[in-house]
Design an enzyme around this catalytic site. Structure first.
Site, PDB file in Angstrom:
ATOM      1  CG  ASP A  69      -2.142  -3.137  -5.390  1.00  0.00           C
ATOM      2  OD1 ASP A  69      -1.896  -2.608  -6.494  1.00  0.00           O
ATOM      3  OD2 ASP A  69      -2.204  -4.370  -5.228  1.00  0.00           O
ATOM      4  CG  ASP A 108      -0.403  -2.089 -10.049  1.00  0.00           C
ATOM      5  OD1 ASP A 108      -0.760  -1.707  -8.917  1.00  0.00           O
ATOM      6  OD2 ASP A 108      -0.013  -3.248 -10.278  1.00  0.00           O
TER       7      ASP A 108
END
Length: 397
Positions: A65, A265
């Site tokens: 992440d 992201d």
């Protein structure tokens, strides 16, 4: 068309490359290491790596992440809401981090707010909340993370991470991992900690495809040529890699979508645009499909917009001739574009339909324009000699 800046240039995010082989770009005394990535955008919806923690080490599968800083694992403290059995949870052993620790102070100074400290000797607790409404509550601990470097040497630096004893999972149908590998550029991220320890450059990169890919730390895997770079925004928050402003192109022609600030992201399966931008691009794609042998598949709920053909599609290559490429052009960098061919924004559902992998962020409360895993993924045969890299170089490099 492609160009590269030297690694010493500040604030830069590399977007694309055409080079299959990892090459050592520099020899600066820092180490580098890499992980194999497992997973895909669809149908799994996650990319994970296996990280060893502790002595003796235990393996934890963690979501990668780039949209958050803190790494955390499900923790037997005991644990509420954990999806892993006790034997696959991390067990703290008096190695908690105190509130006076600089990394606790750094974490508590970021958003969202974390549980406050009453005294410097208190345990440092954290609370992480994510855009999909999942969360993790726990405490910070420090333990060894064994790593194998590119030169074959093995090290086991002690790093700080979260021991999550209260989890809320927003997507129960999504495969469950043991936690999150936070790859943001805040002080508590793994990359920043290893850099502070003098072990590696504060650089994170990944190369993703439909079968997984690679995640690497340090600069020795960056191709020495064939790269294009654009600056990260100075106003980027602590845990986001943001680039822009950027204009959106359709089939090589400019659209009315201009000045986008884009967050990169890897923790998000799909990309998101604000409602107006998404409406514009969907209309362009839909109008361009007029007269082609495709129709809306309104009975397919895989994603909000899907199209079907005369027979089920097996791969994106079956429909790529029907769809035009998109491109993101960064206006503060000359000739820098992120090319988005159909494979970068379409998936084939389990019903054999082509579905649009750019979604409306406003509808789910995501008030940003976000480049997610699908747009970062190269879905092509392994024999094809093209690889899609994204490398993140924080401000303090």
């Amino acid at each position: 068309m492609f160009f590269a800046f030297p690694l010493a240039a500040e604030n830069q995010l590399v977007l694309t490359a055409t080079n299959l082989t990892f090459t050592a770009a520099t020899n600066n005394g820092f180490h580098s290491f890499a992980f194999r990535v497992q997973g895909n955008v669809y149908p799994l919806g996650i990319y994970t790596v296996n990280l060893q923690i502790g002595n003796p080490p235990k393996i934890f599968d963690l979501d990668i992440d780039t949209g958050s800083d803190l790494t955390w694992v499900q923790c037997n403290a005991p644990c509420k809401g954990c999806t892993k059995p006790v034997e696959q949870q991390y067990k703290p052993h008096g190695n908690d981090v105190k509130c006076a620790d600089p990394l606790c102070v750094a974490l508590h100074s970021t958003s969202p707010p974390n549980p406050p400290c009453n005294a410097p000797t208190d345990q440092c607790h954290y609370e992480m909340k994510y855009e999909d409404h999942s969360s993790s509550l726990g405490m910070l601990v420090r333990d060894a993370v064994p790593l194998k470097l590119t030169n074959g040497k093995r090290i086991a630096p002690k790093v700080v991470f979260g021991c999550g004893y209260d989890q809320k999972i927003a997507s129960p149908n999504r495969p469950s991992s043991a936690g999150i590998l936070g790859l943001g550029h805040g002080k508590i991220s793994i990359a920043s900690q290893l850099n502070t320890l003098g072990l590696t450059r504060n650089i994170v990169g990944h190369c993703l495809n439909g079968q997984g890919g690679y995640l690497f730390f340090g600069d020795r895997f960056i191709p020495s040529s064939g790269m294009v770079w654009t600056p990260m925004s100075q106003s980027s928050s602590d845990d986001h890699y943001t680039a822009g402003p950027a204009d959106l192109f359709f089939n090589g022609k400019p659209t009315s979508i201009k000045g986008l600030q884009l967050i990169f992201d890897s923790g998000s399966s799909y990309s998101y645009l604000n409602s107006q931008a998404l409406k514009t691009i969907v209309n362009l794609v839909t109008n361009d499909l007029n007269g082609k042998p495709l129709s809306r598949a309104t009975d397919d709920n895989t994603l909000p917009i899907c199209w079907k053909g005369a027979r089920p599609f097996r791969s994106v290559s079956d429909v790529s001739n029907y769809f035009k490429p998109l491109a993101v052009s960064f206006t503060n960098s000359r000739n820098v574009q992120l090319q988005l061919p159909p494979r970068a924004y379409l998936i084939i559902s389990n019903r054999g339909n082509a579905c649009f992998g750019i979604l409306d962020g406003t509808e789910i409360g995501v008030n940003v324009n976000l480049i997610g895993g699908k747009t970062m993924t190269l879905q092509m045969p392994i024999k094809h000699k093209e690889t899609f890299y994204i490398v993140y170089v924080p401000f303090d490099i």
